[in-house]
Design a protein around this motif. Structure first.
Motif, PDB file in Angstrom:
ATOM      1  N   PRO A  84     -59.872 -20.246 -19.422  1.00 36.94           N
ATOM      2  CA  PRO A  84     -59.093 -20.759 -18.292  1.00 36.94           C
ATOM      3  C   PRO A  84     -57.615 -20.955 -18.629  1.00 36.94           C
ATOM      4  CG  PRO A  84     -60.463 -22.495 -19.227  1.00 36.94           C
ATOM      5  CD  PRO A  84     -60.882 -21.218 -19.887  1.00 36.94           C
ATOM      6  N   TYR A  85     -56.843 -21.215 -17.598  1.00 33.66           N
ATOM      7  CA  TYR A  85     -55.422 -21.521 -17.732  1.00 33.66           C
ATOM      8  C   TYR A  85     -55.262 -22.665 -18.738  1.00 33.66           C
ATOM      9  CZ  TYR A  85     -50.890 -23.503 -16.297  1.00 33.66           C
ATOM     10  OH  TYR A  85     -49.624 -24.017 -16.264  1.00 33.66           O
ATOM     11  N   PRO A  86     -54.369 -22.521 -19.723  1.00 35.66           N
ATOM     12  CA  PRO A  86     -54.274 -23.536 -20.786  1.00 35.66           C
ATOM     13  C   PRO A  86     -53.642 -24.836 -20.294  1.00 35.66           C
ATOM     14  CG  PRO A  86     -52.564 -21.868 -21.052  1.00 35.66           C
ATOM     15  CD  PRO A  86     -53.457 -21.382 -19.943  1.00 35.66           C
ATOM     16  N   ASP A  87     -54.151 -25.940 -20.790  1.00 38.57           N
ATOM     17  CA  ASP A  87     -53.650 -27.242 -20.354  1.00 38.57           C
ATOM     18  C   ASP A  87     -52.531 -27.767 -21.247  1.00 38.57           C
ATOM     19  OD1 ASP A  87     -54.971 -27.822 -22.686  1.00 38.57           O
ATOM     20  OD2 ASP A  87     -56.307 -29.334 -21.829  1.00 38.57           O
ATOM     21  N   ARG A  88     -52.175 -27.004 -22.293  1.00 37.73           N
ATOM     22  CA  ARG A  88     -51.162 -27.477 -23.232  1.00 37.73           C
ATOM     23  C   ARG A  88     -50.326 -26.303 -23.719  1.00 37.73           C
ATOM     24  NH1 ARG A  88     -54.362 -28.789 -26.703  1.00 37.73           N
ATOM     25  NH2 ARG A  88     -53.910 -27.568 -28.572  1.00 37.73           N
ATOM     26  N   PHE A  89     -49.007 -26.487 -23.765  1.00 33.10           N
ATOM     27  CA  PHE A  89     -48.116 -25.437 -24.234  1.00 33.10           C
ATOM     28  C   PHE A  89     -48.019 -25.509 -25.753  1.00 33.10           C
ATOM     29  CE2 PHE A  89     -44.061 -23.651 -25.477  1.00 33.10           C
ATOM     30  CZ  PHE A  89     -43.998 -22.491 -24.738  1.00 33.10           C
ATOM     31  N   ASP A  90     -48.571 -24.493 -26.419  1.00 35.78           N
ATOM     32  CA  ASP A  90     -48.534 -24.428 -27.873  1.00 35.78           C
ATOM     33  C   ASP A  90     -48.563 -22.959 -28.259  1.00 35.78           C
ATOM     34  OD1 ASP A  90     -49.049 -24.483 -30.660  1.00 35.78           O
ATOM     35  OD2 ASP A  90     -50.000 -26.440 -30.478  1.00 35.78           O
ATOM     36  N   LEU A  91     -47.479 -22.471 -28.841  1.00 35.47           N
ATOM     37  CA  LEU A  91     -47.365 -21.052 -29.151  1.00 35.47           C
ATOM     38  C   LEU A  91     -48.324 -20.597 -30.242  1.00 35.47           C
ATOM     39  CD1 LEU A  91     -43.507 -20.526 -28.944  1.00 35.47           C
ATOM     40  CD2 LEU A  91     -45.244 -19.510 -27.471  1.00 35.47           C
ATOM     41  N   ARG A  92     -49.009 -21.529 -30.882  1.00 39.41           N
ATOM     42  CA  ARG A  92     -50.031 -21.137 -31.860  1.00 39.41           C
ATOM     43  C   ARG A  92     -51.322 -20.720 -31.178  1.00 39.41           C
ATOM     44  NH1 ARG A  92     -50.374 -26.445 -35.282  1.00 39.41           N
ATOM     45  NH2 ARG A  92     -50.280 -27.237 -33.147  1.00 39.41           N
ATOM     46  N   SER A  93     -51.412 -20.898 -29.888  1.00 43.70           N
ATOM     47  CA  SER A  93     -52.600 -20.528 -29.127  1.00 43.70           C
ATOM     48  C   SER A  93     -52.434 -19.124 -28.553  1.00 43.70           C
ATOM     49  CB  SER A  93     -52.822 -21.528 -27.982  1.00 43.70           C
ATOM     50  OG  SER A  93     -53.756 -21.034 -27.055  1.00 43.70           O
ATOM     51  N   ALA A  94     -53.403 -18.256 -28.828  1.00 43.84           N
ATOM     52  CA  ALA A  94     -53.364 -16.899 -28.281  1.00 43.84           C
ATOM     53  C   ALA A  94     -53.437 -16.932 -26.755  1.00 43.84           C
ATOM     54  CB  ALA A  94     -54.508 -16.065 -28.859  1.00 43.84           C
ATOM     55  N   LEU A 136     -47.966 -16.474 -21.349  1.00 43.28           N
ATOM     56  CA  LEU A 136     -46.522 -16.233 -21.336  1.00 43.28           C
ATOM     57  C   LEU A 136     -46.200 -14.769 -21.055  1.00 43.28           C
ATOM     58  CD1 LEU A 136     -45.312 -18.432 -24.335  1.00 43.28           C
ATOM     59  CD2 LEU A 136     -44.806 -18.773 -21.912  1.00 43.28           C
ATOM     60  N   LEU A 137     -47.004 -13.862 -21.584  1.00 43.38           N
ATOM     61  CA  LEU A 137     -46.782 -12.439 -21.301  1.00 43.38           C
ATOM     62  C   LEU A 137     -46.904 -12.166 -19.811  1.00 43.38           C
ATOM     63  CD1 LEU A 137     -48.700 -10.759 -24.259  1.00 43.38           C
ATOM     64  CD2 LEU A 137     -46.225 -10.935 -23.950  1.00 43.38           C
ATOM     65  N   TRP A 138     -47.924 -12.778 -19.180  1.00 43.28           N
ATOM     66  CA  TRP A 138     -48.055 -12.611 -17.740  1.00 43.28           C
ATOM     67  C   TRP A 138     -46.866 -13.242 -17.022  1.00 43.28           C
ATOM     68  CZ3 TRP A 138     -48.327 -16.920 -14.538  1.00 43.28           C
ATOM     69  CH2 TRP A 138     -48.374 -16.613 -13.170  1.00 43.28           C
ATOM     70  N   GLU A 139     -46.456 -14.434 -17.437  1.00 44.53           N
ATOM     71  CA  GLU A 139     -45.360 -15.130 -16.756  1.00 44.53           C
ATOM     72  C   GLU A 139     -44.057 -14.332 -16.837  1.00 44.53           C
ATOM     73  OE1 GLU A 139     -42.517 -19.005 -17.177  1.00 44.53           O
ATOM     74  OE2 GLU A 139     -44.451 -19.093 -18.179  1.00 44.53           O
ATOM     75  N   ALA A 145     -51.790 -20.997 -12.171  1.00 44.32           N
ATOM     76  CA  ALA A 145     -53.170 -20.609 -12.478  1.00 44.32           C
ATOM     77  C   ALA A 145     -53.722 -19.668 -11.411  1.00 44.32           C
ATOM     78  CB  ALA A 145     -54.041 -21.851 -12.597  1.00 44.32           C
ATOM     79  N   ARG A 146     -53.389 -19.929 -10.139  1.00 38.81           N
ATOM     80  CA  ARG A 146     -53.871 -19.067  -9.052  1.00 38.81           C
ATOM     81  C   ARG A 146     -53.309 -17.657  -9.196  1.00 38.81           C
ATOM     82  NH1 ARG A 146     -52.034 -17.046  -4.469  1.00 38.81           N
ATOM     83  NH2 ARG A 146     -49.990 -18.044  -4.716  1.00 38.81           N
ATOM     84  N   ARG A 147     -52.023 -17.564  -9.490  1.00 40.87           N
ATOM     85  CA  ARG A 147     -51.401 -16.237  -9.622  1.00 40.87           C
ATOM     86  C   ARG A 147     -51.924 -15.509 -10.859  1.00 40.87           C
ATOM     87  NH1 ARG A 147     -45.114 -16.003  -7.853  1.00 40.87           N
ATOM     88  NH2 ARG A 147     -45.110 -17.488  -6.150  1.00 40.87           N
ATOM     89  N   GLU A 148     -52.046 -16.236 -11.960  1.00 41.37           N
ATOM     90  CA  GLU A 148     -52.553 -15.588 -13.163  1.00 41.37           C
ATOM     91  C   GLU A 148     -53.994 -15.129 -12.958  1.00 41.37           C
ATOM     92  OE1 GLU A 148     -52.859 -16.428 -17.979  1.00 41.37           O
ATOM     93  OE2 GLU A 148     -53.724 -17.823 -16.535  1.00 41.37           O
ATOM     94  N   ARG A 149     -54.783 -15.907 -12.274  1.00 41.11           N
ATOM     95  CA  ARG A 149     -56.171 -15.541 -12.001  1.00 41.11           C
ATOM     96  C   ARG A 149     -56.225 -14.240 -11.191  1.00 41.11           C
ATOM     97  NH1 ARG A 149     -60.689 -19.189 -11.624  1.00 41.11           N
ATOM     98  NH2 ARG A 149     -62.468 -18.225 -10.564  1.00 41.11           N
ATOM     99  N   ARG A 150     -55.295 -14.107 -10.251  1.00 39.16           N
ATOM    100  CA  ARG A 150     -55.233 -12.877  -9.451  1.00 39.16           C
ATOM    101  C   ARG A 150     -54.946 -11.671 -10.347  1.00 39.16           C
ATOM    102  NH1 ARG A 150     -51.024 -13.504  -4.848  1.00 39.16           N
ATOM    103  NH2 ARG A 150     -49.593 -13.216  -6.614  1.00 39.16           N
ATOM    104  N   PHE A 151     -54.055 -11.853 -11.338  1.00 39.19           N
ATOM    105  CA  PHE A 151     -53.757 -10.772 -12.271  1.00 39.19           C
ATOM    106  C   PHE A 151     -54.977 -10.457 -13.145  1.00 39.19           C
ATOM    107  CE2 PHE A 151     -52.013  -9.462 -16.498  1.00 39.19           C
ATOM    108  CZ  PHE A 151     -51.534  -8.220 -16.108  1.00 39.19           C
TER     109      PHE A 151
END
Length: 576
Positions: A428-438, A444-447, A549-555
């Motif tokens: 699911p859409y991540p609840d925390r911003f941490d660049l160590r998370s894939a 971020l690539l989608w954004e 999250a809605r937009r990313e889910r659509r992608f």
């Protein structure tokens, strides 16, 4: 050792090296000055198979701070041998003389970064000033009168002008005449200052602590290179053992002017970085080269055995990897919209793409489509979150079969392999911003694809990717800086922006909304912005998170992946 040989079915390092000589060990403690004098005399050398100097400036400063405080800096591992290894002619830009006639050389195996920092900084002649754009890193100063603050005791001086008079040049502490010259200059500039005597006394204490510092040295005596590397591979220095690429590089190095494997990999990665894709770590480059060379065990091999198998194949593998990696990067950048190496969710994805483009330089349209789905689905699902030697080997076999056309996508279904898309559900859409998370990097690539441009309040447009390339993590600005927000670390509270002193991300949004160019589409619904303007930051973040999250889910659905069951989830730290 016999048990390990039987398991591998191959001989150990002794037989690989063709010598039965045993290796001896001599522990010792040397004064730092005595240790470095051996470098100046040409007796202690850096073998060419060592990787280049890679320490950051802050690591260099920390080393001197540790020495002054008397902290241990780790043992130096040396190898004394009559074998004539090719070695560096310069250390930190300072020329190293040849081995004295009739003497054997000693080579540093573990401690290259520390030795280079100490020698090139302490032995740098005053005539090397003024500092140019390339050698400032070796000009280290001890700021006197700074009390006991670790943050500003040791500094680099990057400016063309002379440093402040209370900056003691480290190059003067081992040379009495240079130290006296510094003291005289300090007297001329601030001899009437009441703190002058204190500064001189502090400078003398610093010099004495560095000159009297004792280095722990372990010297390997005799033996052969394979045996020396075997010892090296078992020795930890500050928690970091000899890396596999260093081991194989040493064991496959033949000299005769050729680059070592580690240096060849570094040259490839430097070229890719210089072309704007950013830094790829050396382990990924090494694993990609092994895969291209036909190896399947790239994560946990017996490195001495692997080195024997690689004999005669290194030069061609380097050339092939250089070409294949360029194709893989072009695919990531142009087809997938991955602009920077640091945003690739998993390093194994890059390794496997390099293997694919080595085997299939001109893929079919169907293969490109499958690779696109594979990249996104493995990024979202965490397919490579916990790779071991078995799963890594299976992934390489799968990619080879796919590139060779031996299996089409339907044939992979149900095999539990990495192309079994039916068994991989997006997290699911991540609840925390941490660049160590894939998962965060995939988001971020989608954004960046969804919102590629930013507009200044004055109407100038600029690329979000360029802002990240210039500013690194500083480009990800917080919108709300309120403390205590339960969702304050959510990616919805971040915005990629250029740094503008005095202009917060919140002010930027306010100014942009009221500018002629307008706010544009940054995934911020009007209602969410109204909440932010009213000071309801928590609900603003929740509403924007729901929109993102809605937009990313659509992608995710457009790629044909299985969507997550839940709305949000934990941003698991799963960098390899």
């Amino acid at each position: 050792m016999a048990d390990r040989q039987d398991e591998q079915g191959l001989n150990g390092p002794e037989e690989y090296a063709g010598s039965a000589n045993e290796i001896g060990v001599r522990p010792d403690v040397n004064l730092l000055e005595t240790f470095l004098e051996n470098v100046r005399k040409g007796q202690l050398r850096v073998p060419k198979f060592q990787r280049p100097f890679v320490w950051r400036p802050d690591q260099m400063l920390d080393l001197f701070d540790s020495i002054e405080r008397g902290y241990p800096i780790g043992s130096m591992l040396l190898w004394e041998t009559p074998a004539a290894l090719e070695s560096l002619e310069h250390v930190g830009g300072l020329a190293i003389p040849d081995v004295p006639p009739g003497q054997s050389a000693t080579y540093i195996l573990d401690g290259h970064q520390r030795l280079s920092t100490l020698y090139a900084s302490l032995y740098r002649p005053a005539a090397s000033d003024p500092i140019d754009s390339t050698d400032w890193i070796w000009h280290i100063y001890r700021a006197l009168g700074q009390r006991d603050s670790r943050a500003n005791r040791y500094v680099h001086w990057k400016h063309p002008s002379a440093p402040p008079p209370h900056y003691l040049p480290i190059r003067s502490v081992l040379r009495t005449l240079d130290f006296l010259a510094y003291a005289r200059n300090l007297a001329k500039t601030m001899g009437d200052d009441p703190f002058y005597d204190e500064l001189i006394e502090e400078a003398e204490q610093v010099a004495q602590r560095i000159k009297s510092y004792k280095v722990s040295v372990v010297t390997l005596l005799g033996g052969n290179l394979a045996q020396a590397v075997e010892v090296f591979s078992r020795v930890n220095s500050k928690g970091q053992s000899m890396s596999p690429d260093q081991m194989v590089s040493a064991l496959t190095y033949k000299g005769s002017g050729e680059e070592s494997l580690a240096n060849s990999i570094a040259a490839i990665l430097d070229r890719v970085a210089a072309e704007g894709f950013g830094e790829i770590n050396s382990t990924t480059g090494f694993r990609a080269l092994l895969a291209v060379a036909g190896e399947e065990e790239v994560t946990g091999a017996r490195w001495d055995v692997l080195a024997r198998r690689m004999e005669g194949k290194v030069s061609q593998a380097v050339q092939d990897t250089d070409v294949a990696l360029s194709r893989a990067v072009a695919f990531l950048r142009d087809d997938l919209g991955v602009p920077l190496a640091r945003l690739i969710p998993y390093n194994n994805q890059l390794m496997l793409l390099t293997l694919f483009f080595h085997l299939r330089p001109e893929p079919s349209a169907e293969q490109v489509e499958v690779l696109t789905r594979w990249f996104w689905i493995t990024a979202w699902s965490g397919r490579f979150a916990s790779v071991n030697s078995t799963t890594s080997r299976q992934s390489i076999q799968d990619m080879r079969a796919f590139a060779d056309g031996k299996k089409s996508l339907p044939e992979f279904a149900g095999t539990q392999g990495m192309f079994d898309f039916a068994d991989q559900r997006a997290r699911p859409y991540p609840d925390r911003f941490d660049l160590r998370s894939a998962r965060v990097r995939a988001y971020l690539l989608w954004e960046l694809t969804e919102f590629p441009l930013r507009t200044t309040p004055g109407g100038r447009q600029y690329s979000a990717v360029e802002a990240i390339r210039r500013l690194d993590s500083a480009a990800f600005r917080r919108i709300s800086n309120k403390t205590g927000l339960p969702n304050g670390s959510n990616p919805a509270n971040r915005l990629v922006l250029e740094v503008n002193p005095g202009l917060t991300a919140r002010s930027y949004l306010h100014d942009l909304r009221h500018s002629p160019s307008g706010l544009g589409d940054l995934g911020i619904p009007d209602m969410a912005f109204d909440l932010l303007a009213a000071g309801d930051d928590e609900r603003f973040i929740d509403l924007r998170a729901a929109e993102l999250a809605r937009r990313e889910r659509r992608f995710i659905e457009s790629v044909g992946a299985i969507v997550p069951r839940t709305y949000t989830g934990e941003a698991e730290i799963d960098t390899e």
